[in-house]
Design a protein around this motif. Structure first.
Motif: not given
Length: 186
Positions: A146-158
């Motif tokens: 329950g503690e994860w915010r939805k982000v894309t792989d591209k956002q994480l790499v950035a």
């Protein structure tokens, strides 16, 4: 942090294997394959080597990060084999290097092993017994659903350069070099 710091100094040191446990879609495989693979230049899947199904490891030993995502171990024999593999790779740091049509030889391997497992009972059965002295060779992190915010792989790499700077306790940013590895700035 220790692995990253020693990599920056060009002198990788031995360390713990990492086990990521958690529900599906919490970024476990992304972390090992994309995040660590990008930072250190390569990530190789070692499951077939661990199971004895592939003895050609010349490409694998070049990878500083080895990963297994939900290894599908069938029975106690394969789980015991995984325990022996963990001891060999994480504690003894010696692995066999062999290319096709070549004689194999032992090499020191200074990388990190990352095992990603879902938190269902069947997946957890893939972990070896910690009574076989694997306990002091693995760091297990349990991910909460329950503690994860939805982000894309591209956002994480950035965000990687900023995270790496934070990891080093510095406000300066890490820069990506031409070969794809992240380096610190002065």
């Amino acid at each position: 942090r220790h692995f990253y710091e020693t990599a920056l100094r060009g002198r990788l040191e031995y360390g713990l294997g990492l086990v990521l446990l958690g529900p599906s879609n919490t970024g476990k495989t992304f972390f090992s394959q994309t995040f660590l693979g990008t930072i250190f230049g390569a990530c190789g899947n070692c499951e077939f080597y661990m199971l004895g199904q592939d003895q050609f490891t010349s490409e694998l030993v070049r990878c500083p990060v080895w990963e297994m995502s939900d290894p599908n171990l069938k029975g106690a024999r394969e789980v015991a084999r995984m325990g022996d593999f963990l001891k060999q790779v994480v504690a003894n740091h010696r692995v066999k290097c062999r290319a096709m049509r070549q004689i194999g030889y032992d090499v020191d391997w200074h990388g990190r092993l990352v095992i990603s497992l879902n938190d269902d009972p069947e997946s957890l059965m893939s972990l070896p017994s910690f009574s076989n002295s694997a306990e002091d060779k693995l760091l297990a992190l349990v991910l909460s659903p329950g503690e994860w915010r939805k982000v894309t792989d591209k956002q994480l790499v950035a965000e990687m350069p900023h995270f790496l700077a934070w990891l080093l306790g510095e406000t300066k940013y890490a820069l990506k070099s031409k070969n794809g590895k992240y380096l610190e700035t002065n």
